[in-house]
Design a protein around this motif. Structure first.
Motif, PDB file in Angstrom:
ATOM      1  N   MET A   1      56.043   6.161  15.860  1.00 32.09           N
ATOM      2  CA  MET A   1      57.147   6.548  14.993  1.00 32.09           C
ATOM      3  C   MET A   1      57.543   5.455  14.009  1.00 32.09           C
ATOM      4  O   MET A   1      58.384   5.679  13.138  1.00 32.09           O
ATOM      5  CB  MET A   1      58.372   6.900  15.852  1.00 32.09           C
ATOM      6  CG  MET A   1      58.216   8.149  16.697  1.00 32.09           C
ATOM      7  SD  MET A   1      58.108   9.626  15.678  1.00 32.09           S
ATOM      8  CE  MET A   1      59.791   9.692  15.048  1.00 32.09           C
ATOM      9  N   ASN A   2      56.941   4.266  14.108  1.00 31.95           N
ATOM     10  CA  ASN A   2      57.408   3.163  13.265  1.00 31.95           C
ATOM     11  C   ASN A   2      57.214   3.450  11.787  1.00 31.95           C
ATOM     12  O   ASN A   2      58.049   3.099  10.962  1.00 31.95           O
ATOM     13  CB  ASN A   2      56.715   1.854  13.663  1.00 31.95           C
ATOM     14  CG  ASN A   2      55.267   1.809  13.244  1.00 31.95           C
ATOM     15  OD1 ASN A   2      54.932   1.462  12.126  1.00 31.95           O
ATOM     16  ND2 ASN A   2      54.377   2.158  14.156  1.00 31.95           N
ATOM     17  N   GLY A   3      56.111   4.124  11.429  1.00 34.86           N
ATOM     18  CA  GLY A   3      55.876   4.469  10.031  1.00 34.86           C
ATOM     19  C   GLY A   3      56.910   5.435   9.488  1.00 34.86           C
ATOM     20  O   GLY A   3      57.337   5.331   8.327  1.00 34.86           O
ATOM     21  N   ILE A   4      57.344   6.375  10.331  1.00 33.27           N
ATOM     22  CA  ILE A   4      58.342   7.350   9.911  1.00 33.27           C
ATOM     23  C   ILE A   4      59.689   6.673   9.675  1.00 33.27           C
ATOM     24  O   ILE A   4      60.379   6.940   8.680  1.00 33.27           O
ATOM     25  CB  ILE A   4      58.476   8.470  10.961  1.00 33.27           C
ATOM     26  CG1 ILE A   4      57.167   9.271  11.037  1.00 33.27           C
ATOM     27  CG2 ILE A   4      59.652   9.384  10.645  1.00 33.27           C
ATOM     28  CD1 ILE A   4      57.159  10.332  12.111  1.00 33.27           C
ATOM     29  N   VAL A   5      60.062   5.776  10.585  1.00 37.59           N
ATOM     30  CA  VAL A   5      61.345   5.082  10.444  1.00 37.59           C
ATOM     31  C   VAL A   5      61.357   4.237   9.172  1.00 37.59           C
ATOM     32  O   VAL A   5      62.311   4.275   8.384  1.00 37.59           O
ATOM     33  CB  VAL A   5      61.631   4.192  11.672  1.00 37.59           C
ATOM     34  CG1 VAL A   5      62.925   3.408  11.476  1.00 37.59           C
ATOM     35  CG2 VAL A   5      61.722   5.043  12.929  1.00 37.59           C
ATOM     36  N   TYR A   6      60.276   3.484   8.947  1.00 43.34           N
ATOM     37  CA  TYR A   6      60.217   2.660   7.743  1.00 43.34           C
ATOM     38  C   TYR A   6      60.159   3.531   6.493  1.00 43.34           C
ATOM     39  O   TYR A   6      60.733   3.196   5.457  1.00 43.34           O
ATOM     40  CB  TYR A   6      59.007   1.723   7.782  1.00 43.34           C
ATOM     41  CG  TYR A   6      59.047   0.664   6.703  1.00 43.34           C
ATOM     42  CD1 TYR A   6      59.817  -0.486   6.861  1.00 43.34           C
ATOM     43  CD2 TYR A   6      58.359   0.832   5.509  1.00 43.34           C
ATOM     44  CE1 TYR A   6      59.882  -1.450   5.881  1.00 43.34           C
ATOM     45  CE2 TYR A   6      58.420  -0.131   4.509  1.00 43.34           C
ATOM     46  CZ  TYR A   6      59.181  -1.268   4.697  1.00 43.34           C
ATOM     47  OH  TYR A   6      59.245  -2.207   3.703  1.00 43.34           O
ATOM     48  N   GLY A   7      59.491   4.673   6.592  1.00 41.37           N
ATOM     49  CA  GLY A   7      59.430   5.603   5.460  1.00 41.37           C
ATOM     50  C   GLY A   7      60.803   6.151   5.104  1.00 41.37           C
ATOM     51  O   GLY A   7      61.125   6.332   3.926  1.00 41.37           O
ATOM     52  N   ILE A   8      61.639   6.417   6.124  1.00 45.14           N
ATOM     53  CA  ILE A   8      63.002   6.900   5.867  1.00 45.14           C
ATOM     54  C   ILE A   8      63.827   5.805   5.203  1.00 45.14           C
ATOM     55  O   ILE A   8      64.615   6.072   4.281  1.00 45.14           O
ATOM     56  CB  ILE A   8      63.652   7.371   7.176  1.00 45.14           C
ATOM     57  CG1 ILE A   8      62.974   8.663   7.648  1.00 45.14           C
ATOM     58  CG2 ILE A   8      65.154   7.583   7.006  1.00 45.14           C
ATOM     59  CD1 ILE A   8      63.429   9.145   9.010  1.00 45.14           C
ATOM     60  N   PHE A   9      63.642   4.568   5.640  1.00 41.52           N
ATOM     61  CA  PHE A   9      64.311   3.434   4.993  1.00 41.52           C
ATOM     62  C   PHE A   9      63.928   3.367   3.510  1.00 41.52           C
ATOM     63  O   PHE A   9      64.799   3.284   2.629  1.00 41.52           O
ATOM     64  CB  PHE A   9      63.916   2.147   5.714  1.00 41.52           C
ATOM     65  CG  PHE A   9      64.074   0.895   4.896  1.00 41.52           C
ATOM     66  CD1 PHE A   9      65.328   0.358   4.651  1.00 41.52           C
ATOM     67  CD2 PHE A   9      62.963   0.244   4.376  1.00 41.52           C
ATOM     68  CE1 PHE A   9      65.478  -0.799   3.902  1.00 41.52           C
ATOM     69  CE2 PHE A   9      63.100  -0.911   3.623  1.00 41.52           C
ATOM     70  CZ  PHE A   9      64.359  -1.433   3.381  1.00 41.52           C
ATOM     71  N   ALA A  10      62.631   3.417   3.220  1.00 40.27           N
ATOM     72  CA  ALA A  10      62.175   3.354   1.833  1.00 40.27           C
ATOM     73  C   ALA A  10      62.578   4.605   1.058  1.00 40.27           C
ATOM     74  O   ALA A  10      62.904   4.543  -0.132  1.00 40.27           O
ATOM     75  CB  ALA A  10      60.660   3.170   1.790  1.00 40.27           C
ATOM     76  N   GLY A  11      62.577   5.764   1.729  1.00 43.09           N
ATOM     77  CA  GLY A  11      62.988   7.004   1.073  1.00 43.09           C
ATOM     78  C   GLY A  11      64.447   6.975   0.666  1.00 43.09           C
ATOM     79  O   GLY A  11      64.817   7.470  -0.411  1.00 43.09           O
ATOM     80  N   GLY A  12      65.302   6.377   1.515  1.00 38.42           N
ATOM     81  CA  GLY A  12      66.708   6.233   1.145  1.00 38.42           C
ATOM     82  C   GLY A  12      66.869   5.395  -0.097  1.00 38.42           C
ATOM     83  O   GLY A  12      67.695   5.700  -0.974  1.00 38.42           O
ATOM     84  N   SER A  13      66.067   4.348  -0.206  1.00 36.84           N
ATOM     85  CA  SER A  13      66.123   3.510  -1.406  1.00 36.84           C
ATOM     86  C   SER A  13      65.683   4.288  -2.637  1.00 36.84           C
ATOM     87  O   SER A  13      66.283   4.178  -3.713  1.00 36.84           O
ATOM     88  CB  SER A  13      65.232   2.279  -1.206  1.00 36.84           C
ATOM     89  OG  SER A  13      65.232   1.458  -2.342  1.00 36.84           O
ATOM     90  N   MET A  14      64.633   5.103  -2.491  1.00 40.56           N
ATOM     91  CA  MET A  14      64.149   5.908  -3.613  1.00 40.56           C
ATOM     92  C   MET A  14      65.221   6.858  -4.120  1.00 40.56           C
ATOM     93  O   MET A  14      65.477   6.955  -5.321  1.00 40.56           O
ATOM     94  CB  MET A  14      62.909   6.699  -3.204  1.00 40.56           C
ATOM     95  CG  MET A  14      61.635   5.890  -3.069  1.00 40.56           C
ATOM     96  SD  MET A  14      60.262   6.917  -2.500  1.00 40.56           S
ATOM     97  CE  MET A  14      60.243   8.176  -3.786  1.00 40.56           C
ATOM     98  N   VAL A  15      65.852   7.577  -3.194  1.00 41.03           N
ATOM     99  CA  VAL A  15      66.886   8.550  -3.575  1.00 41.03           C
ATOM    100  C   VAL A  15      68.053   7.840  -4.265  1.00 41.03           C
ATOM    101  O   VAL A  15      68.556   8.294  -5.307  1.00 41.03           O
ATOM    102  CB  VAL A  15      67.381   9.321  -2.337  1.00 41.03           C
ATOM    103  CG1 VAL A  15      68.596  10.177  -2.690  1.00 41.03           C
ATOM    104  CG2 VAL A  15      66.266  10.198  -1.777  1.00 41.03           C
ATOM    105  N   ALA A  16      68.482   6.715  -3.701  1.00 37.52           N
ATOM    106  CA  ALA A  16      69.588   5.966  -4.300  1.00 37.52           C
ATOM    107  C   ALA A  16      69.220   5.477  -5.693  1.00 37.52           C
ATOM    108  O   ALA A  16      70.059   5.484  -6.609  1.00 37.52           O
ATOM    109  CB  ALA A  16      69.963   4.782  -3.412  1.00 37.52           C
ATOM    110  N   GLY A  17      67.967   5.061  -5.873  1.00 36.98           N
ATOM    111  CA  GLY A  17      67.526   4.599  -7.183  1.00 36.98           C
ATOM    112  C   GLY A  17      67.538   5.693  -8.222  1.00 36.98           C
ATOM    113  O   GLY A  17      67.942   5.478  -9.373  1.00 36.98           O
ATOM    114  N   VAL A  18      67.105   6.895  -7.831  1.00 35.83           N
ATOM    115  CA  VAL A  18      67.112   8.034  -8.758  1.00 35.83           C
ATOM    116  C   VAL A  18      68.531   8.344  -9.204  1.00 35.83           C
ATOM    117  O   VAL A  18      68.807   8.517 -10.401  1.00 35.83           O
ATOM    118  CB  VAL A  18      66.469   9.268  -8.087  1.00 35.83           C
ATOM    119  CG1 VAL A  18      66.681  10.507  -8.951  1.00 35.83           C
ATOM    120  CG2 VAL A  18      64.977   9.043  -7.864  1.00 35.83           C
TER     121      VAL A  18
END
Length: 444
Positions: free
Chosen positions: A260-277
């Motif tokens: 699950m580590n990839g999913i957790v890190y992906g959610i972290f990076a995904g939150g940054s993407m959404v905030a950036g948009v």
């Protein structure tokens, strides 16, 4: 008569309008291909060396050598790009990178000693094309007369960076699992060469060269105290990336959910993407300096709870909130950099920030790994808290350095109908002999 824009008449610049900028896609498409390997190189090195040498320590150290070389040499290539043009720097960099990666693969497969791997990893990292900085310089060259659109462009670039850091590791892992770790680095080098050459070929959108004038002394972008302060603060942001990669992996393994580590890190990076948009769509009324302090403070808050999370579900939520502050911080930092240096040093300045993130990533992953071995997975999450905490202290204490040089004043219209003159901001523009009063959002 030039129209006035006040805080009651905001102008919102969307991504659609940005991407309709003439010539934008001619450099954005190849730039994306060339930037994707940026997030594949370190992981590819770790996977290959781990397979051939069987040591996490050796694998991590070789990857760190590559990252440090990139952080230190990247700004020098940025300076050369400002002086001689982007294509003149890209072509030799791409050639050196391809040869160095090939040498690293050969040495690893031949079970060469660690010192030999270091000798190949250093030029492989040092020669990574600084595409992100070069793209930002192209936006500056095309949008310098439209600050609001330029702010949206920086937001778009930060979101692109985040996207590559989500896709890159996934692609690297998939190739390693489906083919081999060797194939991962071959793919990295191939994408770098193909995307880099295509990007270099787009010379019509490249910024003007600023060759050294005989008798004139070239001043490095790092001579600006504001650039040094932002680079130091971006070191703190880099520790978040590095420490979370290692700590999330260790935490997931400890709780029996290593997959699950990839999913957790992906959610972290995904939150940054959404905030950036979202951040790029807002017509901000606060200055970039004020926004930088606020975003960095929010990042510290986001990092403050990671170490205390009792399980993977709560850690995922905490990582998501931490990620929400990443992209806005990066966007604002790049916005400030554009105002702090002259046109002949912008690519170099952008590269110092990118290099600082890479150096902070290497430092964060190394220190977090040591703490995890000593005190367990949760201890690794204290590294980004310390890194960002020190960065915020520096920003608060030295925030006066983030003011653009020049004493020119501007009149800022207030919502109450009054106005005030602020000497610390640039802003008054002349058009056809008439002064246009601009909002902080339009300027920052």
């Amino acid at each position: 008569m030039t129209a006035r824009r006040t805080v009651d008449d905001p102008t919102r610049v969307g991504y659609g309008a940005l991407l309709r900028t003439p010539g934008a896609w001619t450099f954005l498409a190849p730039a994306f291909v060339a930037r994707l390997p940026y997030a594949m190189l370190s992981l590819g090195i770790v996977l290959l060396v781990l397979e051939t040498h069987g040591s996490y320590g050796t694998a991590g150290t070789v990857a760190a050598v590559s990252a440090v070389a990139q952080a230190l040499i990247g700004p020098q290539t940025g300076r050369l790009a400002d002086r001689h043009g982007q294509a003149a720097v890209l072509l030799p960099s791409i050639a050196v990178h391809a040869v160095s990666v090939a040498a690293l693969i050969g040495l690893a497969l031949g079970h060469a000693p660690a010192w030999a791997l270091f000798l190949a990893a250093a030029p492989a990292g040092a020669s990574v094309p600084q595409i992100g900085a070069m793209v930002r310089s192209r936006w500056v060259a095309r949008l310098s007369d439209s600050p609001a659109t330029l702010n949206t462009a920086f937001a778009f670039e930060s979101v692109t960076d985040e996207f590559t850091f989500v896709i890159g590791p996934v692609l690297a892992t998939a190739i390693a699992a489906g083919v081999s770790p060797t194939a991962t680095l071959i793919a990295e080098a191939a994408l770098t060469v193909a995307g880099g050459l295509a990007f270099a070929a787009q010379r019509s959108t490249a910024p003007a060269r600023h060759p050294r004038t005989e008798g004139a002394e070239h001043v490095s972008a790092l001579a600006s105290p504001g650039v040094r302060l932002l680079a130091a603060s971006f070191l703190g942001v880099g520790t978040v990336f590095g420490a979370l990669q290692v700590s999330i992996t260790a935490f997931a393994k400890d709780v029996g959910q290593a997959d699950m580590n990839g999913i957790v890190y992906g959610i972290f990076a995904g939150g940054s993407m959404v905030a950036g948009v979202v951040y790029g769509l807002v017509n901000w009324r606060r200055s970039a300096r004020q926004r930088m302090l606020a975003c960095y403070a929010l990042l510290l808050v986001g990092c403050s709870t990671l170490w205390a999370m009792p399980n993977l579900a709560t850690l995922t939520v905490a990582a998501l909130f931490c990620g929400l502050a990443i992209a806005p911080t990066l966007i604002t930092g790049y916005t400030l950099i554009e105002t702090l240096v002259a046109a002949n040093a912008k690519t170099e300045a952008f590269t110092w920030l990118t290099g600082a993130i890479g150096l902070g990533l290497a430092m964060g992953s190394t220190v977090a790994g040591q703490l995890i071995d000593w005190r367990g997975a949760s201890a690794g999450f204290t590294v980004p808290l310390a890194g960002v905490g020190l960065g915020l202290v520096a920003l608060l204490a030295l925030r006066h350095l983030l003011v653009a040089p020049g004493p020119a004043s501007r009149t800022v219209a207030r919502s109450e109908g009054r106005s005030e003159t602020r000497s610390e901001d640039r802003g008054e523009r002349r058009a056809g002999g008439q002064a246009a009063v601009l909002t902080p959002a339009a300027l920052d």
